[in-house]
Design an enzyme around this catalytic site. Sequence first.
Site, PDB file in Angstrom:
ATOM      1  N   LYS A   1      16.177 -10.509 -10.694  1.00  0.00           N
ATOM      2  CA  LYS A   1      17.324 -11.220 -10.112  1.00  0.00           C
ATOM      3  C   LYS A   1      18.063 -12.044 -11.167  1.00  0.00           C
ATOM      4  CE  LYS A   1      16.108 -11.317  -5.287  1.00  0.00           C
ATOM      5  NZ  LYS A   1      15.507 -12.081  -4.203  1.00  0.00           N
TER       6      LYS A   1
ATOM      7  N   ASP B   1      11.923 -10.463 -14.049  1.00  0.00           N
ATOM      8  CA  ASP B   1      12.673 -11.106 -12.961  1.00  0.00           C
ATOM      9  C   ASP B   1      13.973 -10.335 -12.810  1.00  0.00           C
ATOM     10  OD1 ASP B   1      14.168 -12.556 -11.244  1.00  0.00           O
ATOM     11  OD2 ASP B   1      14.121 -14.431 -12.385  1.00  0.00           O
TER      12      ASP B   1
ATOM     13  N   ASP C   1       0.728   3.899   5.943  1.00  0.00           N
ATOM     14  CA  ASP C   1       0.971   3.562   4.539  1.00  0.00           C
ATOM     15  C   ASP C   1       0.673   4.737   3.615  1.00  0.00           C
ATOM     16  OD1 ASP C   1       1.899   1.002   4.825  1.00  0.00           O
ATOM     17  OD2 ASP C   1      -0.042   0.057   4.640  1.00  0.00           O
TER      18      ASP C   1
ATOM     19  N   GLU D   1       1.343  -1.216   8.122  1.00  0.00           N
ATOM     20  CA  GLU D   1       0.561  -0.077   8.601  1.00  0.00           C
ATOM     21  C   GLU D   1       0.456   0.052  10.132  1.00  0.00           C
ATOM     22  OE1 GLU D   1      -1.318   2.494   7.005  1.00  0.00           O
ATOM     23  OE2 GLU D   1      -1.721   3.118   9.058  1.00  0.00           O
TER      24      GLU D   1
ATOM     25  N   GLN E   1       0.776  -1.240   0.000  1.00  0.00           N
ATOM     26  CA  GLN E   1       0.000   0.000   0.000  1.00  0.00           C
ATOM     27  C   GLN E   1       0.808   1.291   0.000  1.00  0.00           C
ATOM     28  OE1 GLN E   1      -3.190   2.510   2.706  1.00  0.00           O
ATOM     29  NE2 GLN E   1      -2.910   0.387   3.249  1.00  0.00           N
TER      30      GLN E   1
ATOM     31  N   GLY F   1      -7.502  20.431  19.815  1.00  0.00           N
ATOM     32  CA  GLY F   1      -7.108  21.789  19.440  1.00  0.00           C
ATOM     33  C   GLY F   1      -7.573  22.780  20.494  1.00  0.00           C
ATOM     34  N   GLY F   2      -7.564  24.037  20.137  1.00  0.00           N
ATOM     35  CA  GLY F   2      -7.915  25.089  21.094  1.00  0.00           C
ATOM     36  C   GLY F   2      -9.411  25.264  21.297  1.00  0.00           C
TER      37      GLY F   2
END
Length: 415
Positions: free
Chosen positions: A75, A73, A168, A139, A17, A247-248
Amino acid sequence: MTKALDGVRILDFTHVQSGPTCTQLLAWFGADVIKVERAGTGDVTREQLRDIPNVDSLYFTMLNHNKRSITLDTKSAPGKQILEKLVKSCDVLVENFAPGALDRMGFTWERIQKLNPRMIVASIKGFGPGPYEECKVYENVAQCAGGSASTTGFDDGPPLVTGAQIGDSGTGLHLALGIVAALYQRNSTGRGQRVLAAMQDGVLNLCRVKLRDQQRLARDGVMHEYPQYPHGRFGDAVPRAANASGGGQPGSIVKCKGWQNDPNAYLYFIAQAPVWKQICQVIGKEEWITHPDYATPNARLPRLDDVFATVEAWTLTKTKFEAMELLNEHDIPCGPILSMKELAEEPSLRNTGTIVEVDHPTRGKYLTVGNPIKMSDSATDVTRSPLLGEHTDEILAEVGYGVQDIAAFRAQKVI
Ligand code: CAO
């Protein structure tokens, strides 16, 4: 119409993700994103959480729009040669492999720089340099290690993870910004650079206000807007604040009409100071406008339970949408708790392209979240995710391979 990132070619080694959210954003801004996948299987999410047998999952399709797919591939020796050509012809390589995987493939930063000094190599890892840098991360591990879980939930309950994929998708967003900044800097330096976004760092960045509170707590021993005040106890670390606003302006979730049968019949209500008079008028507590225990924000802080219980007595007589409408007539900030069903069906989100219907050759029509960032000169058309290896031949031809080469690679199972 041109797109903001027209002409930018991305070699996309991302999977699951976090990385795919980053490259999907870049694709929406117009970059040509070439997703490199292993032949046969591809990105593991193609087959995870499937709802239709043998069809790319929604998990995959919803994270990989507007990309091309090549199987390779990397590799094998011929695969490495092809990869070299791709590195030379692209601007950015994005990856979120476990630590060291790209090096083990033989594509270290030093080698990539030699092949293409302009290349930007952008990585998501679970952790930055330090004791955990070698760890694989998903995540919820990031949410826990980045400070989110310890600050989410109710005071008397365990830590909680949130449904928002801040580890993620949040880190994917951070990385996308780093890539765009690196592309911009390359205009003047001519050089690529490495960009790293660690998931722990990304989550901590999003929990910035909680580190603010940690220092306030250390200094004062108490935080008046937290639900622990005035009757509860503060320890030495920021506690879980339930639904307090953070918050305020104090806020909380209150029940609305029908809550007994509808798990989402709730409203977030903010007791914003500038509209205190209107709040009192709407909830039928005109005496609170001037009462010394309620007239000022500071006087109200120890009485927030009382304030929100009274607000709730009013919201219980309204649906969340009725309450939203009535409160907004007085500019009182509030928000209904919207379910995924309600969001999926919301016409205004369809109109803006935030929720989009996409057609897929094997899946048919499905809904997705479109580009949340709207630009006036770079519109986003969401197109379906690629089938595995759908563009292999086309991409190989672009980097100079002929039909016979491609047939040979296929016979050797390199692509
Ligand atoms: N051809 C050949 N080999 C390939 C390949 C290709 N096209 N694509 C990948 N591979 C190989 C890699 O080179 C690696 O091989 P080695 O381990 O031998 O070097 C191997 O496939 C597996 O890669 P991986 O370790 O990244 O994959 P994993 O499934 O074991 O781990 C994850 C997945 C997500 C835990 C890990 O990639 C990770 O920690 N990534 C960084 C953090 C991150 O992004 N996490 C969020 C994931 S979304 O929740």
